[in-house]
Motif scaffolding. Structure first.
Motif, PDB file in Angstrom:
ATOM      1  N   ALA A   1      16.187 -56.901 -45.606  1.00  3.86           N
ATOM      2  CA  ALA A   1      16.440 -57.723 -46.789  1.00  3.86           C
ATOM      3  C   ALA A   1      16.710 -59.179 -46.428  1.00  3.86           C
ATOM      4  N   GLY A   2      16.705 -59.494 -45.131  1.00  2.00           N
ATOM      5  CA  GLY A   2      16.925 -60.874 -44.701  1.00  2.00           C
ATOM      6  C   GLY A   2      18.373 -61.276 -44.603  1.00  2.00           C
ATOM      7  N   THR A   3      19.286 -60.296 -44.491  1.00  2.00           N
ATOM      8  CA  THR A   3      20.714 -60.610 -44.378  1.00  2.00           C
ATOM      9  C   THR A   3      21.325 -59.878 -43.193  1.00  2.00           C
TER      10      THR A   3
ATOM     11  N   ASP B   1      17.509 -49.642 -55.390  1.00  2.00           N
ATOM     12  CA  ASP B   1      18.209 -50.676 -56.143  1.00  2.00           C
ATOM     13  C   ASP B   1      19.261 -51.384 -55.301  1.00  2.00           C
ATOM     14  N   THR B   2      19.830 -50.680 -54.322  1.00  6.96           N
ATOM     15  CA  THR B   2      20.846 -51.277 -53.463  1.00  6.96           C
ATOM     16  C   THR B   2      20.519 -50.954 -52.011  1.00  6.96           C
ATOM     17  N   VAL B   3      21.201 -51.641 -51.116  1.00  6.55           N
ATOM     18  CA  VAL B   3      20.977 -51.447 -49.687  1.00  6.55           C
ATOM     19  C   VAL B   3      21.276 -50.021 -49.254  1.00  6.55           C
TER      20      VAL B   3
ATOM     21  N   VAL C   1      22.302 -48.864 -42.347  1.00  7.84           N
ATOM     22  CA  VAL C   1      22.647 -49.968 -43.238  1.00  7.84           C
ATOM     23  C   VAL C   1      22.204 -51.302 -42.631  1.00  7.84           C
ATOM     24  N   LEU C   2      22.428 -51.484 -41.338  1.00 10.50           N
ATOM     25  CA  LEU C   2      21.999 -52.721 -40.685  1.00 10.50           C
ATOM     26  C   LEU C   2      20.494 -52.893 -40.761  1.00 10.50           C
ATOM     27  N   ASP C   3      19.766 -51.797 -40.604  1.00  5.70           N
ATOM     28  CA  ASP C   3      18.310 -51.861 -40.718  1.00  5.70           C
ATOM     29  C   ASP C   3      17.909 -52.348 -42.106  1.00  5.70           C
ATOM     30  N   ARG C   4      18.547 -51.814 -43.128  1.00  5.38           N
ATOM     31  CA  ARG C   4      18.241 -52.240 -44.499  1.00  5.38           C
ATOM     32  C   ARG C   4      18.596 -53.716 -44.711  1.00  5.38           C
ATOM     33  N   LEU C   5      19.762 -54.117 -44.187  1.00  5.01           N
ATOM     34  CA  LEU C   5      20.180 -55.513 -44.345  1.00  5.01           C
ATOM     35  C   LEU C   5      19.209 -56.463 -43.653  1.00  5.01           C
ATOM     36  N   GLU C   6      18.777 -56.097 -42.457  1.00  2.72           N
ATOM     37  CA  GLU C   6      17.830 -56.942 -41.723  1.00  2.72           C
ATOM     38  C   GLU C   6      16.511 -57.055 -42.477  1.00  2.72           C
TER      39      GLU C   6
END
Length: 204
Positions: free
Chosen positions: A160-162, A134-136, A153-158
């Motif tokens: 997700a396109g952010t 549900d969240t990063v 966290v950076l891997d998840r953000l990338e």
């Protein structure tokens, strides 16, 4: 002794110790948690030592201590009726099959056509389908070492396109460290291991 026979014997040994050793009989998942963490860090230290010396004897010993923790937790769970050691092994075997379709299923390409990065993408895609985050930060332990936590966290953000924007000079040390992690990711470097290696090189 064959490996599978040794594992079965060790499982029986742990079940007996859990019954006949007062200290082991008194342990719970929570009381054992600190030992699991300690053994994990000692295993990391053994990997660093083996990588430097070429002698992997210490790693063999530490992997045994880490395996002890896995079996110990599994036997505690068996005795409470929560799950068995066989359940643990069966679950992880099934997960390996699901998350490695390039090996165990027809993914449209054989292993010879996939580089490690492509294989990792297959793994992450399968994991995302299973977990439905549900969240990063869902599923990322907050207690991870800071560099490793930032990397995940950076891997998840990338994904997700952010991606994280480069820091400004006034952003402070925290943002600068985050930028270093982002740089490490871009260069295919594990920032946690890189820092450990750098510190080790400076020891007398």
């Amino acid at each position: 002794m064959r490996g599978d026979e040794a594992l079965l014997e060790f499982a029986g040994l742990m079940r007996r110790l859990r019954v006949e050793c007062p200290w082991k009989a008194a342990q719970t998942h929570r009381s054992l948690s600190r030992h699991l963490l300690e053994e994990a860090y000692e295993t990391l230290e053994a990997i660093d030592s083996g990588d430097e010396s070429g002698d992997w004897t210490h790693l063999r010993e530490e992997l045994g201590d880490l395996l002890l923790q896995v079996y110990f937790h599994a036997v505690v769970a068996e005795q409470s009726g929560a799950f068995t050691l066989g359940d643990v092994a069966g679950d992880i075997a099934a997960k390996m099959v699901r998350r490695n379709p390039h090996v165990f299923a027809d993914a449209g390409a054989g292993t010879e056509d996939l580089d490690p990065a492509a294989v990792n993408e297959l793994w992450e895609a399968a994991k995302a389908t299973e977990k439905r985050r549900d969240t990063v930060t869902d599923g990322i332990p907050a207690a991870l070492p800071a560099l490793l936590y930032a990397d995940k966290v950076l891997d998840r953000l990338e994904r997700a396109g952010t991606p994280v924007a480069p820091p400004e000079p006034e952003d402070g040390i925290g943002e600068a460290l985050l930028a270093v992690v982002a740089r490490a990711r871009a260069e295919g470097v594990d920032p946690e291991q890189a820092l450990r290696d750098a510190v080790r090189r400076r020891l007398p």
